[in-house]
Design a protein around this motif. Structure first.
Motif, PDB file in Angstrom:
ATOM      1  N   ILE A  81      31.964  65.794  50.088  1.00 36.01           N
ATOM      2  CA  ILE A  81      32.421  65.363  51.616  1.00 36.01           C
ATOM      3  C   ILE A  81      33.929  65.224  51.512  1.00 36.01           C
ATOM      4  CG2 ILE A  81      32.405  64.964  54.245  1.00 36.01           C
ATOM      5  CD1 ILE A  81      30.237  67.425  52.868  1.00 36.01           C
ATOM      6  N   SER A  82      35.019  65.590  52.040  1.00 39.48           N
ATOM      7  CA  SER A  82      36.307  65.760  51.824  1.00 39.48           C
ATOM      8  C   SER A  82      36.664  64.824  52.733  1.00 39.48           C
ATOM      9  CB  SER A  82      36.427  66.291  50.598  1.00 39.48           C
ATOM     10  OG  SER A  82      38.650  65.673  50.634  1.00 39.48           O
ATOM     11  N   ASN A  83      37.154  63.283  53.088  1.00 37.21           N
ATOM     12  CA  ASN A  83      38.530  62.396  54.227  1.00 37.21           C
ATOM     13  C   ASN A  83      39.807  63.043  53.640  1.00 37.21           C
ATOM     14  OD1 ASN A  83      39.744  62.951  56.989  1.00 37.21           O
ATOM     15  ND2 ASN A  83      38.843  60.415  56.437  1.00 37.21           N
ATOM     16  N   ARG A  84      39.773  63.481  52.107  1.00 33.28           N
ATOM     17  CA  ARG A  84      40.923  62.956  51.540  1.00 33.28           C
ATOM     18  C   ARG A  84      42.056  63.117  51.814  1.00 33.28           C
ATOM     19  NH1 ARG A  84      43.477  65.415  46.818  1.00 33.28           N
ATOM     20  NH2 ARG A  84      41.459  67.179  46.284  1.00 33.28           N
ATOM     21  N   LEU A  85      42.483  64.390  52.877  1.00 28.67           N
ATOM     22  CA  LEU A  85      44.273  64.639  53.483  1.00 28.67           C
ATOM     23  C   LEU A  85      43.659  63.940  55.119  1.00 28.67           C
ATOM     24  CD1 LEU A  85      44.525  68.248  51.569  1.00 28.67           C
ATOM     25  CD2 LEU A  85      44.697  65.865  51.244  1.00 28.67           C
ATOM     26  N   GLY A  86      42.847  63.551  55.471  1.00 25.31           N
ATOM     27  CA  GLY A  86      43.031  63.170  57.187  1.00 25.31           C
ATOM     28  C   GLY A  86      43.811  61.707  56.779  1.00 25.31           C
ATOM     29  N   THR A  87      44.173  61.876  58.349  1.00 18.91           N
ATOM     30  CA  THR A  87      44.249  60.603  59.101  1.00 18.91           C
ATOM     31  C   THR A  87      44.354  59.506  59.226  1.00 18.91           C
ATOM     32  OG1 THR A  87      45.680  61.753  60.669  1.00 18.91           O
ATOM     33  CG2 THR A  87      47.209  61.959  58.428  1.00 18.91           C
ATOM     34  N   LYS A  88      42.208  60.332  60.011  1.00 16.17           N
ATOM     35  CA  LYS A  88      41.518  59.425  60.856  1.00 16.17           C
ATOM     36  C   LYS A  88      40.124  59.517  59.708  1.00 16.17           C
ATOM     37  CE  LYS A  88      41.576  59.644  65.121  1.00 16.17           C
ATOM     38  NZ  LYS A  88      41.405  60.229  66.544  1.00 16.17           N
ATOM     39  N   PRO A  89      39.527  58.240  60.469  1.00 14.66           N
ATOM     40  CA  PRO A  89      37.990  57.767  59.568  1.00 14.66           C
ATOM     41  C   PRO A  89      37.720  59.739  60.353  1.00 14.66           C
ATOM     42  CG  PRO A  89      38.277  55.898  60.932  1.00 14.66           C
ATOM     43  CD  PRO A  89      39.642  57.152  61.498  1.00 14.66           C
ATOM     44  N   LEU A  90      36.641  59.908  59.645  1.00 14.09           N
ATOM     45  CA  LEU A  90      35.931  60.665  59.686  1.00 14.09           C
ATOM     46  C   LEU A  90      34.140  60.598  60.014  1.00 14.09           C
ATOM     47  CD1 LEU A  90      35.258  64.599  59.600  1.00 14.09           C
ATOM     48  CD2 LEU A  90      34.998  64.233  57.156  1.00 14.09           C
ATOM     49  N   GLN A  91      34.154  61.201  61.189  1.00 10.48           N
ATOM     50  CA  GLN A  91      32.584  61.201  61.421  1.00 10.48           C
ATOM     51  C   GLN A  91      31.402  61.752  61.802  1.00 10.48           C
ATOM     52  OE1 GLN A  91      31.889  59.725  66.015  1.00 10.48           O
ATOM     53  NE2 GLN A  91      29.730  59.619  65.478  1.00 10.48           N
ATOM     54  N   LEU A  92      30.594  62.159  60.697  1.00 10.33           N
ATOM     55  CA  LEU A  92      29.504  63.124  60.554  1.00 10.33           C
ATOM     56  C   LEU A  92      28.387  62.816  60.767  1.00 10.33           C
ATOM     57  CD1 LEU A  92      30.440  64.141  56.381  1.00 10.33           C
ATOM     58  CD2 LEU A  92      31.157  65.148  58.704  1.00 10.33           C
ATOM     59  N   GLY A  93      28.286  63.339  61.924  1.00  9.50           N
ATOM     60  CA  GLY A  93      26.809  63.458  62.729  1.00  9.50           C
ATOM     61  C   GLY A  93      25.531  63.930  62.553  1.00  9.50           C
ATOM     62  N   ALA A  94      26.211  65.473  61.235  1.00 12.24           N
ATOM     63  CA  ALA A  94      24.581  65.482  60.250  1.00 12.24           C
ATOM     64  C   ALA A  94      25.389  66.176  58.945  1.00 12.24           C
ATOM     65  CB  ALA A  94      24.193  66.270  61.437  1.00 12.24           C
ATOM     66  N   VAL A  95      24.223  66.633  57.755  1.00 16.63           N
ATOM     67  CA  VAL A  95      25.068  67.221  57.193  1.00 16.63           C
ATOM     68  C   VAL A  95      23.459  67.920  56.730  1.00 16.63           C
ATOM     69  CG1 VAL A  95      25.341  67.639  54.776  1.00 16.63           C
ATOM     70  CG2 VAL A  95      27.266  66.625  56.357  1.00 16.63           C
ATOM     71  N   THR A  96      23.199  69.461  56.785  1.00 12.87           N
ATOM     72  CA  THR A  96      22.647  69.817  56.023  1.00 12.87           C
ATOM     73  C   THR A  96      22.783  70.768  55.205  1.00 12.87           C
ATOM     74  OG1 THR A  96      22.296  72.073  57.573  1.00 12.87           O
ATOM     75  CG2 THR A  96      21.309  69.695  58.421  1.00 12.87           C
ATOM     76  N   VAL A  97      22.296  71.183  53.664  1.00 15.17           N
ATOM     77  CA  VAL A  97      21.363  71.937  53.280  1.00 15.17           C
ATOM     78  C   VAL A  97      20.964  72.719  52.512  1.00 15.17           C
ATOM     79  CG1 VAL A  97      21.509  72.664  50.175  1.00 15.17           C
ATOM     80  CG2 VAL A  97      23.305  70.485  51.525  1.00 15.17           C
ATOM     81  N   ALA A  98      20.756  73.977  52.690  1.00 16.90           N
ATOM     82  CA  ALA A  98      20.079  75.179  52.467  1.00 16.90           C
ATOM     83  C   ALA A  98      19.900  76.590  51.987  1.00 16.90           C
ATOM     84  CB  ALA A  98      20.015  76.122  53.832  1.00 16.90           C
ATOM     85  N   LEU A  99      19.787  77.238  51.289  1.00 20.81           N
ATOM     86  CA  LEU A  99      19.931  78.708  50.653  1.00 20.81           C
ATOM     87  C   LEU A  99      19.797  79.845  51.514  1.00 20.81           C
ATOM     88  CD1 LEU A  99      16.545  78.302  47.671  1.00 20.81           C
ATOM     89  CD2 LEU A  99      19.508  77.906  47.670  1.00 20.81           C
ATOM     90  N   GLN A 100      21.289  80.516  51.888  1.00 18.99           N
ATOM     91  CA  GLN A 100      21.242  81.840  52.483  1.00 18.99           C
ATOM     92  C   GLN A 100      20.339  83.306  51.884  1.00 18.99           C
ATOM     93  OE1 GLN A 100      24.883  83.380  51.222  1.00 18.99           O
ATOM     94  NE2 GLN A 100      25.816  84.254  53.829  1.00 18.99           N
TER      95      GLN A 100
END
Length: 413
Positions: A81-100
């Motif tokens: 997960i990238s915030n490489r080009l962001g200018t503020k801290p990135l808050q992530l509330g949740a991340v999931t992975v599944a098969l389409q």
């Protein structure tokens, strides 16, 4: 100390080390060597990439479901997960992975029972500082090769400009309100977008692949001109060929193409010189880079009229890769006669650059895309059968022709 005691001592140290090491450390470890070698430990390999190309306004309170396509499979995944080009801290509330859901590349629906929650150091939420990436803990889910994953990201607050990949050539989805990351049906995802938000890489664990290859390039590598949501970019077609090889020569394929990208100057995304480490050399398991950059320097504004400057940039890229033990294959620049940016002066520069690629001795190997796709009746133009209509990019047939022209022995000798 007798030989028998020495043997028992060495084995005890090895067993203690493996037992005390956390699972993530064991997964990343190199296989044991020497006379007391144990079975090789599982290793991580890159299976997908979408290089950060810029930023767009954030979608606070929304959930973005990114659809990404694997090249090789494994027993688990980890997500970058990238915030490489962001200018503020990135808050992530949740991340999931599944098969389409198979056979539905334009659907946000997940395969029933495949949804997994990704964590960061065991936590379900995390804040990523501006200018940085973060990789999830291992997500244990059987990951097929040549399949679509759904990576859903919920951002509860406005974290400033969102790092994204502009031209995904893939339908992705947004649930406008609330944390919908675990929803299998996909019914809340009422908005379709053509970008990847925040997700820039996927690795898999325990694959039989021998490493990965990075395609570093511009819109031609990014897939412009190929069919939408079909995974017909030339790096995808290359992955199709590689999956039929024996396991010791199979490679994951990472597409680091950015539409409009330049070799020397920042524009659409950082220049190839600036992003080489982040998008290629530091990726997981990389053994070789295929470099196809420079046409936007020649035809862009300002235009690069000095082929020596492009040659110097190629040399710098190769030297940096070699210092990391990574080989580089140079690709010739393809024709664009008939495009609005074409001029005879620019064509002369392109031809001079291609001569350097073919005969300059800079690269470990060369793939001559120019020779494969040009029209024999007019070498400044691509074949009509490969032209989607803009005289610069390639349709599905052209993408396949490019991938088919790569000598696989140069990738995994």
């Amino acid at each position: 100390m007798t030989r028998a005691i020495k043997v028992r001592h060495v084995l005890a140290v090895l067993v203690t080390t493996l037992v005390l090491a956390p699972p993530s450390a064991r997964a990343d470890a190199a296989p044991a060597l020497g006379p007391f070698a144990l079975a090789p430990t599982p290793t991580w390999t890159g299976t997908w990439e979408g290089a950060a190309s810029g930023t767009v306004p954030a979608l606070p309170g929304a959930t973005i479901r990114n659809v990404v396509h694997t090249s090789v499979g494994g027993s688990a995944a980890r997500i970058r997960i990238s915030n490489r080009l962001g200018t503020k801290p990135l808050q992530l509330g949740a991340v999931t992975v599944a098969l389409q859901e198979p056979g539905a590349p334009s659907s946000p629906k997940a395969v029933a029972g495949s949804m997994r929650t990704a964590t960061f150091g065991g936590a379900g939420t995390v804040t990523i500082p501006a200018g940085q990436d973060l990789v999830t803990d291992p997500v244990y889910l059987p990951i097929p090769a040549d399949a679509n994953l759904l990576v859903s990201v919920h951002t509860p607050t406005d974290s400033g400009p969102a790092t994204y990949h502009r031209s995904a050539i893939q339908a992705n989805f947004v649930a406008p309100a609330g944390d919908r990351t675990t929803e299998e049906s996909g019914t809340a995802y009422t908005v379709s977008i053509g970008n990847w938000y925040y997700v820039t890489g996927v690795d898999v664990l325990g694959t039989s692949a021998a490493g990965s290859v990075v395609a570093l390039g511009d819109s031609i590598t990014d897939g412009t001109g190929s069919s939408f949501s079909a995974n017909h970019r030339w790096p995808d077609r290359l992955a199709d060929r590689l999956k039929d090889l024996p396991s010791n020569r199979r490679l994951g394929v990472l597409n680091a193409g950015i539409s409009g990208n330049r070799l020397l100057l920042e524009g659409n995304g950082p220049s190839a010189l600036d992003r080489l480490d982040a998008d290629a050399l530091s990726r997981t398991g990389v053994r070789v880079v295929i470099l196809m950059e420079g046409i936007n320097d020649i035809k862009g504004t300002p235009e690069q009229t000095d082929p020596d400057a492009i040659e110097d940039a190629y040399r710098s890229l190769v030297n940096r890769a070699h210092s990391r033990g990574i080989r580089v294959i140079g690709a010739t620049l393809t024709p664009y006669g008939g495009h609005s940016a074409y001029t005879q002066a620019r064509e002369t520069v392109r031809q001079e650059v291609n001569t350097v690629v073919r005969t300059g001795g800079l690269f470990d190997a060369v793939v001559d895309f120019d020779a494969v796709v040009r029209d024999p009746a007019d070498r400044s133009r691509i074949l009509p059968a490969y032209d989607p209509g803009d005289h610069l990019h390639f349709n599905d047939a052209g993408m396949k022709a490019m991938a088919d022209s790569i000598d696989l022995a140069t990738l995994a000798p």
